[in-house]
Design a protein around this motif. Structure first.
Motif, short mmCIF file in Angstrom:
data_model
loop_
_atom_site.label_atom_id
_atom_site.label_comp_id
_atom_site.label_asym_id
_atom_site.label_seq_id
_atom_site.Cartn_x
_atom_site.Cartn_y
_atom_site.Cartn_z
N LEU A 16 0.83 -1.20 0.00
CA LEU A 16 0.00 0.00 0.00
C LEU A 16 0.87 1.26 0.00
O LEU A 16 0.64 2.17 -0.79
N ALA A 17 1.86 1.29 0.85
CA ALA A 17 2.74 2.47 0.93
C ALA A 17 3.46 2.70 -0.39
O ALA A 17 3.56 3.85 -0.86
N PHE A 18 3.97 1.64 -1.01
CA PHE A 18 4.66 1.78 -2.30
C PHE A 18 3.69 2.26 -3.39
O PHE A 18 4.05 3.07 -4.24
N ALA A 19 2.47 1.73 -3.38
CA ALA A 19 1.48 2.12 -4.40
C ALA A 19 1.11 3.59 -4.26
O ALA A 19 1.07 4.32 -5.26
N VAL A 20 0.85 4.03 -3.04
CA VAL A 20 0.50 5.44 -2.82
C VAL A 20 1.67 6.34 -3.20
O VAL A 20 1.49 7.38 -3.83
N GLU A 21 2.88 5.92 -2.85
CA GLU A 21 4.08 6.68 -3.23
C GLU A 21 4.17 6.83 -4.75
O GLU A 21 4.46 7.92 -5.26
N ALA A 22 3.91 5.75 -5.47
CA ALA A 22 3.98 5.79 -6.94
C ALA A 22 2.92 6.73 -7.51
O ALA A 22 3.18 7.43 -8.49
N LEU A 23 1.74 6.76 -6.92
CA LEU A 23 0.69 7.66 -7.38
C LEU A 23 1.05 9.12 -7.09
O LEU A 23 0.86 10.00 -7.93
N GLU A 24 1.59 9.36 -5.91
CA GLU A 24 1.99 10.72 -5.54
C GLU A 24 3.12 11.23 -6.42
O GLU A 24 3.17 12.42 -6.75
N ASP A 25 4.04 10.33 -6.81
CA ASP A 25 5.17 10.71 -7.66
C ASP A 25 4.74 11.28 -9.00
O ASP A 25 5.45 12.07 -9.61
N VAL A 26 3.59 10.85 -9.50
CA VAL A 26 3.11 11.29 -10.80
C VAL A 26 1.88 12.20 -10.63
O VAL A 26 1.07 12.34 -11.53
N LYS A 27 1.77 12.78 -9.46
CA LYS A 27 0.74 13.80 -9.17
C LYS A 27 -0.68 13.27 -9.27
O LYS A 27 -1.58 13.93 -9.78
N GLY A 28 -0.90 12.05 -8.74
CA GLY A 28 -2.25 11.53 -8.65
C GLY A 28 -3.08 12.40 -7.72
O GLY A 28 -2.57 12.94 -6.74
N ASP A 29 -4.36 12.55 -8.01
CA ASP A 29 -5.23 13.43 -7.25
C ASP A 29 -6.27 12.60 -6.49
O ASP A 29 -6.66 11.52 -6.93
N LYS A 30 -6.72 13.12 -5.38
CA LYS A 30 -7.80 12.52 -4.58
C LYS A 30 -7.54 11.04 -4.31
O LYS A 30 -8.39 10.17 -4.56
N ILE A 31 -6.35 10.73 -3.79
CA ILE A 31 -5.99 9.34 -3.48
C ILE A 31 -6.77 8.92 -2.24
O ILE A 31 -6.69 9.54 -1.19
N THR A 32 -7.54 7.86 -2.40
CA THR A 32 -8.39 7.33 -1.33
C THR A 32 -8.02 5.88 -1.08
O THR A 32 -7.87 5.11 -2.02
N VAL A 33 -7.89 5.52 0.19
CA VAL A 33 -7.58 4.14 0.57
C VAL A 33 -8.77 3.57 1.33
O VAL A 33 -9.23 4.16 2.31
N LEU A 34 -9.25 2.43 0.86
CA LEU A 34 -10.33 1.72 1.53
C LEU A 34 -9.79 0.41 2.08
O LEU A 34 -9.20 -0.38 1.33
N ASN A 35 -9.98 0.16 3.37
CA ASN A 35 -9.60 -1.11 3.96
C ASN A 35 -10.79 -2.05 3.78
O ASN A 35 -11.83 -1.88 4.41
N VAL A 36 -10.63 -3.02 2.89
CA VAL A 36 -11.72 -3.94 2.56
C VAL A 36 -11.49 -5.34 3.13
O VAL A 36 -12.19 -6.27 2.78
N SER A 37 -10.52 -5.46 4.03
CA SER A 37 -10.14 -6.78 4.55
C SER A 37 -11.27 -7.48 5.30
O SER A 37 -11.32 -8.70 5.33
N ASP A 38 -12.19 -6.71 5.88
CA ASP A 38 -13.32 -7.32 6.58
C ASP A 38 -14.46 -7.69 5.63
O ASP A 38 -15.43 -8.32 6.04
N HIS A 39 -14.34 -7.28 4.36
CA HIS A 39 -15.43 -7.48 3.40
C HIS A 39 -15.11 -8.50 2.31
O HIS A 39 -16.02 -8.96 1.63
N THR A 40 -13.82 -8.81 2.12
CA THR A 40 -13.44 -9.76 1.08
C THR A 40 -12.10 -10.40 1.43
O THR A 40 -11.27 -9.79 2.11
#
Length: 117
Positions: A12-36
């Motif tokens: 997760l941290a690496f993925a968010v870092e990669a999105l931020e590096d290329v100026k991704g906007d409105k990055i939202t993280v959903l914890n779905v571990s209890d649902h799937t």
């Protein structure tokens, strides 16, 4: 747990870092571990254009490969799509144009409060 013993939180941290590096906007993280059992986290990010969406998805894919993680796959990259999905084992990243994000409204579909970054 994925290959190379990277935890879901590390991926997760690496993925968010990669999105931020290329100026991704409105990055939202959903914890779905209890649902799937298919993933622990879903990341949703907005790109400013189809080209930007592709660049964001490509950067996530390449950044994680650089960390030694072979992504399970991706859809929409290089196709001029308004939605790119990258499957990183325990984390699935969705990169969308503003219009696609509003139309599909994944946050509402999962009805999960986003985690604070």
């Amino acid at each position: 747990m994925s290959q190379l013993n990277l935890t879901a939180d590390q991926i997760l941290a690496f993925a968010v870092e990669a999105l931020e590096d290329v100026k991704g906007d409105k990055i939202t993280v959903l914890n779905v571990s209890d649902h799937t059992d298919m993933m622990d986290y879903m990341v949703i990010c907005t790109g400013t254009s189809k080209r930007h969406v592709n660049a964001l998805g490509q950067n996530v894919f390449e950044h994680l490969k650089g960390q030694g993680l072979q992504p399970l796959g991706s859809e929409g990259r290089g196709m001029g799509s308004d939605w790119v999905l990258v499957d990183l084992h325990d984390v699935v990243v969705h990169v969308m144009t503003e219009e696609a994000r509003a139309f599909y409204d994944l946050e509402k579909l999962w009805d999960i409060k986003p985690e604070q970054l």
